[in-house]
Design an enzyme around this catalytic site. Structure first.
Site, PDB file in Angstrom:
ATOM      1  CG  HIS A 129     -71.711   5.968   1.728  1.00 18.24           C
ATOM      2  ND1 HIS A 129     -71.826   4.609   1.808  1.00 18.24           N
ATOM      3  CD2 HIS A 129     -72.586   6.360   0.773  1.00 18.24           C
ATOM      4  CE1 HIS A 129     -72.742   4.212   0.939  1.00 18.24           C
ATOM      5  NE2 HIS A 129     -73.223   5.251   0.308  1.00 18.24           N
ATOM      6  CG  ASP A 146     -74.344   2.555  -1.757  1.00 25.54           C
ATOM      7  OD1 ASP A 146     -73.459   2.875  -2.557  1.00 25.54           O
ATOM      8  OD2 ASP A 146     -75.036   3.366  -1.121  1.00 25.54           O
ATOM      9  CG  HIS A 178     -77.193   7.587   0.749  1.00 20.94           C
ATOM     10  ND1 HIS A 178     -77.934   6.436   0.679  1.00 20.94           N
ATOM     11  CD2 HIS A 178     -76.046   7.329   0.063  1.00 20.94           C
ATOM     12  CE1 HIS A 178     -77.268   5.527  -0.011  1.00 20.94           C
ATOM     13  NE2 HIS A 178     -76.120   6.048  -0.403  1.00 20.94           N
ATOM     14  CD  GLU A 179     -73.437  10.007  -1.345  1.00 15.68           C
ATOM     15  OE1 GLU A 179     -72.338   9.507  -1.048  1.00 15.68           O
ATOM     16  OE2 GLU A 179     -74.246   9.473  -2.124  1.00 15.68           O
TER      17      GLU A 179
HETATM   18 ZN    ZN Z   1     -74.467   5.233  -1.351  1.00  8.64          ZN
END
Ligand code: ZN
Length: 367
Positions: free
Chosen positions: A175, A248, A171-172
């Site tokens: 980004h 987010d 997930h990170e």
């Molecule tokens: Zn996030």
């Protein structure tokens, strides 16, 4: 007592408009009437200056703002670079600083912070220095405290399962990778998958290179794609969705809403403002200012814009799947990586590909 300065803080507590639509309050209105009467009694040659402060000038009674009363306005906005530097100097005056401290760098790193944030940052840095048994605050204390102020401290007790950790890691990196591969973005300075007391299981920190006062549509679109990159990575890699993207999505939706209803960035509505900012000096919340039908259409537009950005994010991650896997694995092992480590991977990947064909040759997906 003249010459003197009389300062009234939070003037909106008594100076609120007497409009009965918002519900009258006899006691407060009496005080306001008294204040107005007293203000008229001042002799303009006696050297008495009256100052008042409020976050909500728009709700003040009009009579209070007439010439001869509070007739001048000084807006105290978020400080700029020079302002933050001076604010930091004030707050560090009574604190022992190590020789490596460069307040200018800290001021640069804290774009968007207000005076209270900076005071808090210095306080946290001092606490950290004491905990570490040092006599003076050094640069690292200040930089880490900035993260503490925005994300909370590391939460040691949280135990994630291996699968959760993998999810958070992808997930990170989702980004970070979108931010690193696209144009018009702010550089990533840190990625971590250590849970923090703010409730975040990890975060990606982007640090602007210089102060920005204007954002272009392209930059905002890339920001949307970056925000949705986390969820996109979950979808691309695991084919599923997690609750980790809630924040987010909230932020992306708010940004998309502003683009369409305030900044005139949608083709459908063009330059028409659909919402107005109701209190610009507090949270900047907005009110829709159009017909219900138009509001529904605006929601439709927002949905389309978000879907477009999400598709783009998924596409970028699919095309760079190898890179995504590599960095996610590296992050999983190290738990916290710097922007430079991220860029080392990204640049190494670029060099492997023939020049000019970066976009045209999607990477082989790895199992
Ligand atoms: Zn996030």
């Amino acid at each position: 007592m003249a010459p003197a300065i009389v300062f009234i803080d939070e003037i909106d507590a008594i100076g609120r408009t007497r409009d009965s639509r918002f519900g009258g309050n006899d006691e407060r209105e009496q005080t306001l009437n008294q204040l107005l009467a007293e203000l008229d009694g001042f002799d303009s040659s006696k050297g008495v200056v009256i100052l008042a402060a409020t976050n909500r000038p728009e709700i003040l009674d009009k009579a209070l703002l007439r010439p001869g009363r509070f007739d001048r306005r000084i807006t105290v906005d978020r400080p700029n670079l020079a302002g933050r530097y001076q604010t930091l100097r004030v707050h560090t005056k009574n604190i022992k600083l190590a020789e490596d401290v460069d307040l200018n760098k800290i001021a640069q790193a804290t774009a968007g912070a207000v005076g209270a944030d900076l005071a808090n940052l210095v306080n946290e840095a001092a606490l950290r220095a004491v905990r570490m048994g040092r006599k003076a605050v050094n640069q690292e204390d200040l930089l880490i405290s900035f993260e503490v102020v925005i994300a909370g401290t590391e939460k040691k007790g949280t135990v994630l399962t291996d699968m959760e950790k993998r999810m958070v890691s992808y997930h990170e990196v989702g980004h970070a990778l979108i931010a690193a591969l696209q144009k018009h973005t702010q550089p990533v300075s840190k990625i971590t998958i250590v849970p923090h007391t703010s409730g975040a299981l990890g975060y990606t920190l982007q640090m602007p290179e210089e102060e920005k006062f204007l954002s272009s549509k392209e930059e905002l679109i890339t920001e949307l794609e970056t925000l949705l990159g986390g969820r996109a990575a979950e979808q691309v890699v695991f084919g599923s969705m997690t609750t980790g993207a809630a924040n987010d999505i909230e932020r992306a939706t708010e940004l998309a809403r502003r683009m369409i209803t305030q900044y005139g960035m949608s083709e459908r509505f063009g330059l028409m403002a659909l919402s107005t900012v109701s209190n610009p000096y507090l949270d900047g919340s907005t009110m829709m200012n159009c017909a219900d039908v138009t509001a529904a259409q605006a929601d439709e537009e927002i949905k389309e814009l978000l879907a477009k950005c999400y598709d783009k994010a998924c596409q970028v991650l699919r095309e760079n799947r190898g890179l995504l896997d590599e960095i996610a694995l590296f992050l999983l092992q190290k738990e916290t990586i710097t922007g430079d480590e991220l860029m080392a991977y990204v640049n190494a990947d670029k060099q492997q590909l023939p020049a000019g064909e970066e976009e045209a040759t999607p990477e082989e997906p790895e199992a």
